[in-house]
Design an enzyme around this catalytic site. Structure first.
Site, short mmCIF file in Angstrom:
data_model
loop_
_atom_site.label_atom_id
_atom_site.label_comp_id
_atom_site.label_asym_id
_atom_site.label_seq_id
_atom_site.Cartn_x
_atom_site.Cartn_y
_atom_site.Cartn_z
N ASN A 266 3.66 -2.38 2.86
CA ASN A 266 2.87 -3.27 3.71
C ASN A 266 1.37 -3.23 3.35
O ASN A 266 1.03 -2.82 2.25
CB ASN A 266 3.13 -3.06 5.20
CG ASN A 266 3.01 -4.41 5.94
OD1 ASN A 266 1.92 -4.88 6.17
ND2 ASN A 266 4.13 -5.02 6.25
N ARG A 267 0.51 -3.67 4.27
CA ARG A 267 -0.86 -4.04 3.87
C ARG A 267 -1.91 -2.95 4.11
O ARG A 267 -1.81 -2.19 5.07
CB ARG A 267 -1.28 -5.31 4.62
CG ARG A 267 -0.48 -6.51 4.17
CD ARG A 267 -0.80 -7.77 4.96
NE ARG A 267 -0.06 -8.90 4.42
CZ ARG A 267 1.25 -9.13 4.66
NH1 ARG A 267 1.93 -8.33 5.44
NH2 ARG A 267 1.86 -10.16 4.10
N HIS B 45 2.14 -3.77 -0.51
CA HIS B 45 3.29 -3.12 -1.15
C HIS B 45 2.95 -2.40 -2.46
O HIS B 45 3.68 -2.49 -3.45
CB HIS B 45 4.39 -4.15 -1.41
CG HIS B 45 5.01 -4.71 -0.16
ND1 HIS B 45 5.09 -4.01 1.02
CD2 HIS B 45 5.57 -5.94 0.10
CE1 HIS B 45 5.68 -4.77 1.94
NE2 HIS B 45 5.97 -5.94 1.41
N TYR C 79 16.67 -7.31 2.19
CA TYR C 79 16.84 -8.50 3.04
C TYR C 79 18.33 -8.59 3.38
O TYR C 79 19.16 -8.70 2.48
CB TYR C 79 16.48 -9.78 2.29
CG TYR C 79 15.02 -10.01 2.03
CD1 TYR C 79 14.29 -9.16 1.19
CD2 TYR C 79 14.36 -11.11 2.57
CE1 TYR C 79 12.96 -9.39 0.91
CE2 TYR C 79 13.02 -11.36 2.29
CZ TYR C 79 12.33 -10.50 1.47
OH TYR C 79 11.00 -10.74 1.18
N HIS D 55 12.95 -2.33 1.04
CA HIS D 55 12.61 -3.71 1.39
C HIS D 55 13.84 -4.61 1.24
O HIS D 55 13.76 -5.69 0.62
CB HIS D 55 11.46 -4.18 0.50
CG HIS D 55 10.66 -5.30 1.05
ND1 HIS D 55 11.21 -6.53 1.34
CD2 HIS D 55 9.35 -5.40 1.37
CE1 HIS D 55 10.25 -7.33 1.81
NE2 HIS D 55 9.12 -6.67 1.84
N ASP E 26 6.88 -11.25 11.60
CA ASP E 26 6.41 -10.42 10.49
C ASP E 26 5.51 -9.36 11.10
O ASP E 26 4.31 -9.32 10.88
CB ASP E 26 5.66 -11.30 9.47
CG ASP E 26 5.43 -10.59 8.14
OD1 ASP E 26 5.81 -9.40 8.03
OD2 ASP E 26 4.87 -11.20 7.23
N GLN F 154 9.02 -2.77 10.42
CA GLN F 154 8.53 -4.13 10.21
C GLN F 154 9.72 -5.08 10.29
O GLN F 154 10.65 -4.99 9.48
CB GLN F 154 7.88 -4.24 8.81
CG GLN F 154 7.22 -5.57 8.51
CD GLN F 154 5.79 -5.67 9.05
OE1 GLN F 154 5.22 -4.66 9.49
NE2 GLN F 154 5.21 -6.84 9.00
N GLU G 279 12.08 -2.98 7.83
CA GLU G 279 11.46 -2.00 6.93
C GLU G 279 10.90 -0.87 7.77
O GLU G 279 9.90 -1.03 8.47
CB GLU G 279 10.33 -2.66 6.14
CG GLU G 279 10.76 -3.83 5.31
CD GLU G 279 9.59 -4.78 5.06
OE1 GLU G 279 8.61 -4.39 4.42
OE2 GLU G 279 9.65 -5.93 5.54
C1 BGC Z 1 5.67 -8.33 4.70
C2 BGC Z 1 5.59 -9.83 4.56
C3 BGC Z 1 5.76 -10.17 3.11
C4 BGC Z 1 7.11 -9.64 2.67
C5 BGC Z 1 7.40 -9.91 1.24
C6 BGC Z 1 6.99 -7.89 4.24
O1 BGC Z 1 7.06 -6.51 4.30
O2 BGC Z 1 5.42 -7.93 6.02
O3 BGC Z 1 4.36 -10.32 5.05
O4 BGC Z 1 5.70 -11.53 2.90
O5 BGC Z 1 7.14 -8.26 2.88
O6 BGC Z 1 6.38 -9.51 0.46
#
Ligand code: BGC
Length: 383
Positions: free
Chosen positions: A118-119, A144, A220, A218, A284, A321, A349
């Protein structure tokens, strides 16, 4: 451990290099002791061979894992009639993961992201009086792990057989200064496909200088099987009464806001689609599970009513997340030729809160020399 060499061509691109199995002690009635962990070479990246491992269990579940990015490319789970179908987004052809269009699209399908999942705001943080600069690869922010995070490197990989089931241990040595982060970090994830239909993720690591570390899977998920529809009909429950409020660039403001009475509230089950239009951009958000790393406990449950599949998530981490695939825009055609449109998968996540290195009130993510980085997340599949 027995290692049978079985040279032979399988398909056009892959060569079976070996199989590992039969290492369960005789007295243990292992449910999958006669099955092998398949290991195939599927390509080369940065001059290193990339392997794909296939884990199986006696219930018929299977998982495919790449040594590139520690990516779970396929995960087959039973529906209510026992039919095994793939419940994760990804590609049949491993080479897709290292093509430029895919990397630029940046969905991070099934990978392990790090050093910091994440950020991190503005791509910088200060630690012990020193400022560290990271890539800003997501608008003004760092996401990431940067330009070439753990999702884009080749990990060392070894198959592991335990009482719990078949697994693969992936290890990566991230050198001091890589992507701007301090310290030599050795990080490992062991994926185990357990006898009771769990994908278990055990993370561990050590470092020789203090550094923020926040590594997560990560994946899906789409429980319809084969990603037949979007995930808006999946019923989601998240055992969290607060979430971290974010600004327009998805950086936490520092506020932990109660979910009660808002479309963020999943303490009781709701379909993902029911209130998503009331959440700008879709879900998100980091849900607050606890104040720090804790014991393994259930934190989310997802049910897909048509197939009957369910997913329970357990973790030791303080946050999760919930991402509803908002940036999937139909640019990618994945496994089975399915086009991944908006909301075609969801992520849960498990993690520390985003931007923790700049948020003194959030649980600390600093890994110190001499400490052991360690957490566990379990994705349990039911039908
Ligand atoms: C983030 C999203 C992002 C995605 C793919 C997630 O963990 O929170 O904002 O777009 O990952 O990168």
């Amino acid at each position: 451990m027995k290692f049978n060499k079985l040279l032979g061509i399988v398909g056009a691109a892959s060569i079976i290099l070996g199989v590992i199995g039969g290492c369960a002690p005789k007295q243990k009635k292992s449910t999958n002791e006669n099955m092998d962990i398949k290991k195939e070479i599927v390509g080369q990246v940065d001059g290193k061979d990339v392997y794909q491992f296939t884990l199986t269990n006696a219930g018929g579940m299977s998982a495919k894992v790449l040594s590139y990015g520690a990516i779970v490319t396929h995960l087959y789970a039973p529906d209510r009639d026992g039919k095994m179908e793939n419940v994760v987004l990804g590609f049949d052809d491993p080479a897709q993961y290292w093509t430029e269009p895919y990397i630029n699209d940046a969905p991070y399908f099934g990978s392990v992201v790090g050093r910091y999942g994440n950020r991190i705001a503005q791509g910088k943080f200060t630690l012990n009086g020193k400022e560290y600069l990271l890539a800003t690869n997501n608008g003004p922010n760092h996401l990431h792990g940067g330009l070439k995070g753990f999702d884009k490197v080749v990990w060392d990989a070894e198959p592991v057989m335990t009482e719990e089931g078949q697994g693969v241990k992936l290890t990566y040595n991230s050198v001091d200064g890589e992507e701007g982060y301090p310290g030599n970090l050795t990080i490992s994830i062991t994926y185990t496909l357990t006898k009771d239909n769990c994908l278990k993720c055990d993370y561990s690591g050590t470092i020789d200088q203090p550094c923020p570390v926040n590594v997560t899977h990560h994946g899906y998920f789409n429980l319809t099987g084969g990603a037949k529809t979007n995930v808006l009909g999946h019923e989601m429950q998240i055992m969290a009464d607060r979430y971290t409020v974010v600004d327009e660039t998805l950086i936490p403001t520092g506020e932990l806001r109660p979910v009660a009475g808002t479309p963020m509230d999943f303490t009781e089950p709701h379909t993902i689609g029911e209130r998503i239009d009331q959440v700008e951009g879709g879900y998100d958000h980091n849900y607050v599970l606890s104040d720090d790393v804790t014991e393994l406990r259930p934190v989310a449950t997802v049910k897909e009513p048509v197939s009957g599949r369910s997913l329970e998530v357990l973790t030791t981490e303080p946050g999760v997340q919930f991402y509803s695939g908002n940036f999937l825009l139909g640019n990618l055609t994945g496994s089975g030729g399915v086009v991944y449109n908006k909301h075609w998968g969801f992520c849960l996540e498990t993690q520390h809160y985003p931007d923790s290195p700049n948020q003194p009130t959030f649980p600390s993510t600093i890994l110190e020399p001499g400490e052991k980085y360690s957490h566990t997340t379990v994705y349990r599949f039911g039908n």
